[in-house]
Design a protein around this motif. Structure first.
Motif, PDB file in Angstrom:
ATOM      1  N   THR A 179       0.823  -1.206   0.000  1.00 39.32           N
ATOM      2  CA  THR A 179       0.000   0.000   0.000  1.00 39.32           C
ATOM      3  C   THR A 179       0.862   1.263   0.000  1.00 39.32           C
ATOM      4  N   VAL A 180       0.569   2.159  -0.934  1.00 42.39           N
ATOM      5  CA  VAL A 180       1.196   3.478  -0.971  1.00 42.39           C
ATOM      6  C   VAL A 180       0.280   4.381  -0.134  1.00 42.39           C
ATOM      7  N   LYS A 181       0.701   4.658   1.102  1.00 46.21           N
ATOM      8  CA  LYS A 181      -0.222   5.258   2.073  1.00 46.21           C
ATOM      9  C   LYS A 181      -0.568   6.713   1.778  1.00 46.21           C
ATOM     10  N   LYS A 182       0.329   7.408   1.119  1.00 46.22           N
ATOM     11  CA  LYS A 182       0.057   8.794   0.682  1.00 46.22           C
ATOM     12  C   LYS A 182       0.499   8.875  -0.775  1.00 46.22           C
ATOM     13  N   ILE A 184       2.269   9.667  -4.097  1.00 45.39           N
ATOM     14  CA  ILE A 184       3.620  10.100  -4.457  1.00 45.39           C
ATOM     15  C   ILE A 184       3.915   9.606  -5.864  1.00 45.39           C
ATOM     16  N   LEU A 188       6.005   3.153  -5.050  1.00 42.58           N
ATOM     17  CA  LEU A 188       7.159   2.621  -4.302  1.00 42.58           C
ATOM     18  C   LEU A 188       8.164   1.961  -5.252  1.00 42.58           C
ATOM     19  N   LEU A 192      12.106   3.009  -5.944  1.00 41.06           N
ATOM     20  CA  LEU A 192      13.242   2.182  -5.515  1.00 41.06           C
ATOM     21  C   LEU A 192      14.109   1.820  -6.719  1.00 41.06           C
ATOM     22  N   PHE A 232      15.095  -4.454   3.964  1.00 44.64           N
ATOM     23  CA  PHE A 232      15.159  -4.288   5.423  1.00 44.64           C
ATOM     24  C   PHE A 232      15.445  -5.628   6.095  1.00 44.64           C
TER      25      PHE A 232
ATOM     26  N   ALA B 200      14.264   3.732   0.384  1.00 47.57           N
ATOM     27  CA  ALA B 200      13.325   2.939   1.191  1.00 47.57           C
ATOM     28  C   ALA B 200      13.087   3.613   2.544  1.00 47.57           C
ATOM     29  N   MET B 201      14.144   4.103   3.143  1.00 45.02           N
ATOM     30  CA  MET B 201      14.015   4.763   4.449  1.00 45.02           C
ATOM     31  C   MET B 201      13.250   6.077   4.329  1.00 45.02           C
ATOM     32  N   TYR B 202      13.509   6.795   3.248  1.00 38.77           N
ATOM     33  CA  TYR B 202      12.754   8.028   2.990  1.00 38.77           C
ATOM     34  C   TYR B 202      11.257   7.726   2.901  1.00 38.77           C
ATOM     35  N   LEU B 203      10.900   6.683   2.172  1.00 41.05           N
ATOM     36  CA  LEU B 203       9.480   6.353   1.976  1.00 41.05           C
ATOM     37  C   LEU B 203       8.816   5.982   3.309  1.00 41.05           C
ATOM     38  N   VAL B 204       9.551   5.314   4.181  1.00 41.39           N
ATOM     39  CA  VAL B 204       8.992   4.985   5.497  1.00 41.39           C
ATOM     40  C   VAL B 204       8.930   6.237   6.372  1.00 41.39           C
ATOM     41  N   GLU B 206       8.707   9.359   5.681  1.00 41.49           N
ATOM     42  CA  GLU B 206       7.708  10.354   5.290  1.00 41.49           C
ATOM     43  C   GLU B 206       6.287   9.783   5.275  1.00 41.49           C
ATOM     44  N   GLY B 207       6.145   8.545   5.690  1.00 37.35           N
ATOM     45  CA  GLY B 207       4.800   7.984   5.828  1.00 37.35           C
ATOM     46  C   GLY B 207       4.180   7.452   4.543  1.00 37.35           C
ATOM     47  N   TYR B 208       5.007   7.208   3.525  1.00 40.64           N
ATOM     48  CA  TYR B 208       4.446   6.689   2.269  1.00 40.64           C
ATOM     49  C   TYR B 208       4.214   5.174   2.303  1.00 40.64           C
ATOM     50  N   ALA B 209       4.954   4.487   3.142  1.00 44.67           N
ATOM     51  CA  ALA B 209       4.809   3.027   3.147  1.00 44.67           C
ATOM     52  C   ALA B 209       5.278   2.451   4.463  1.00 44.67           C
ATOM     53  N   ASP B 210       4.729   1.281   4.798  1.00 42.07           N
ATOM     54  CA  ASP B 210       5.219   0.521   5.945  1.00 42.07           C
ATOM     55  C   ASP B 210       6.431  -0.302   5.505  1.00 42.07           C
TER      56      ASP B 210
END
Lengths: 310, 310
Positions: A179-182, A184, A188, A192, A232, B200-204, B206-210
């Motif tokens: 899920t792309v929560k916001k 952009i 994703l 990447l 990760f 990947a860290m940026y996306l997490v 800034e709240g774009y992804a888990d």
């Protein structure tokens, strides 16, 4: 088993049809160009034998899957009673807006309206529609019957229950949603990919490496673990006390590396060098053959992964 | 068949011993701590059965491979007659300089002196040595008997023939070399990894992804193709007229995405969130078990790849 509407029967629509029919759903294809529907059926029938051979049809016969494919004469017929509509029209905001307005006017309230777009945010094609809350992006990688990831991109006004329903629908069909929560640009996956490609191009442009060696570094190195673990989880296993320990050890050097990196020029000269390096490996007229090889490799890889403990 | 000296018998030295013994070479291990050598032998003997089972011993028996492992009582004995010395000492410039000075003083002129360092440029430990021209970095990914890539990093004064000889030696032992043509921190692999991890860290952050969805995006998406094609070959097959065509279509959007990206903070808060997300998946006390799983997955993946057409 539910009814799925596939709106637009080009390459992506055909591929989605395989995913949902294989998943046990009744698939109704519609395309503004009527001839695209029988052509899709032929395309799909041609793909099924190799999927069956690779064990990627959930043990069903090809005819059982083909039996769940239907051509719709009209958009209305495709959407009538569908729980989910997957739109695969041209990558053009205006045309997507138009198509979503039409679908929203016709589809019953419970039908989720999803777009396969890779570049257009959901808000751009759903804003102001009465059913804007049931619209979202569901972006696959081509072909989705071989690559499980699907990016779900809601607009700010998309009902969270719609995202949740779509996650479940996709998972049941064997896809893996992210899920792309916001909203952009690039979602994703392409962000990447762009990040890695940008660094790869920098390394070539500044003379640190040849393109073939960059490819080898991923194909024989990073990409092995990344085919069954994400980035990760990879670093979490690479330091005795896990991810935080890894970041304590390597975070500083990684930040310095990236700070010292430059944006590549994307100049015609650089692109030309990268393109020529590929042509040394593969003449342009053999691209189709190589794409078929890639898809067979993907099938074999999926079959391999399915037999492994997770 | 040649003599290879393994200098430093920790985890990396042991892993290299497997690579070179499996490759048909006589391997002589030396470590300043004498007990490390028999411990290495036990470690290696314990690894061989699963490698044999996965078909990764080139059809040889475990005992044939163990028979090519020798403990050296002194550095001199290890280096005597060796064509290649692979150094695996501590990641400390001072200690590497000292060790390379000692090796250079002892080894015959034809012996290549390579370091497994992941962080130290060859110039930093070889500058001023009489044999500086035969020194270079040969950086593996752990464990090299399961991950074929090896980065070869010459200093500005390293003899190109030494790089070439090392490429051939590594290829013959089943490794895939990538040459770092000019010195740069992080070499190629860790820079590419850092670029992807940073995004990947940026996306997490800034709240774009888990984090779990980022991992899925790679594991079920990008990483599949990257496990058998590099990033350049991947895009070359993703546009009708190849890489240049791909860049014409997507280069603009990719540049914009990266320009709009921000460097993540690497803050304790962000790292803590990422670490906790991993702990939700895997309690810390099961890391060893998961690492063993990862290595079995790598073995199975290599066996799978070996059976596929390239």
């Amino acid at each position: 088993m539910a009814k799925i509407a596939i709106i637009g029967a080009g390459l992506i629509g055909r591929a989605w049809s395989i995913v949902f029919a294989r998943g046990g759903h009744d698939v109704w294809l519609w395309d503004p160009q009527a001839s695209a529907v029988p052509a899709s059926r032929d395309f799909i029938a041609a793909r099924l034998p190799e999927l069956a051979e690779a064990g990627l049809l959930r043990g069903e016969s090809e005819s059982a899957i083909l039996g769940r494919l239907h051509g719709a004469a009209t958009l209305e017929q495709a959407l009538d009673g569908a729980v989910h509509a997957q739109e695969n029209g041209p990558e053009d905001v205006g045309r997507k807006r138009e198509l979503f307005a039409r679908m929203d006017a016709v589809a019953a309230a419970h039908t989720v309206l999803a777009s396969s777009t890779s570049t257009i945010r959901a808000s751009l094609f759903s804003e102001g529609l009465p059913g804007a809350g049931r619209c979202l992006v569901a972006h696959p990688v081509n072909p989705p019957y071989l690559i499980p990831i699907v990016e779900l991109g809601p607009a700010p006004w998309t009902d969270p229950a719609v995202v949740q329903r779509t996650r479940v629908l996709m998972e049941d069909a064997g896809m893996v949603p992210a899920t792309v929560k916001k909203e952009i640009d690039g979602f994703l996956l392409n962000r990447l990919q762009a990040a890695l490609l940008t660094e790869a191009m920098y390394l070539v442009e500044e003379g640190y490496a040849d393109p073939a060696d960059i490819d080898a570094t991923v194909r024989e190195g990073l990409g092995l673990r990344w085919s069954f673990m994400g980035p990760f989880e990879t670093i979490d296993l690479n330091a005795p006390a896990g991810l935080a320990d890894y970041c304590a050890r390597y975070g500083g050097p990684f930040r310095e590396m990236m700070a010292a990196s430059k944006t590549p020029s994307w100049s015609p000269d650089l692109i030309g060098r990268l393109h020529d390096a590929q042509r040394d490996r593969l003449p342009m007229d053999r691209q189709g053959k190589r794409q078929a090889w890639r898809d067979r490799r993907l099938m074999a890889l999926l079959a391999h992964k399915a037999g492994q403990p997770s």
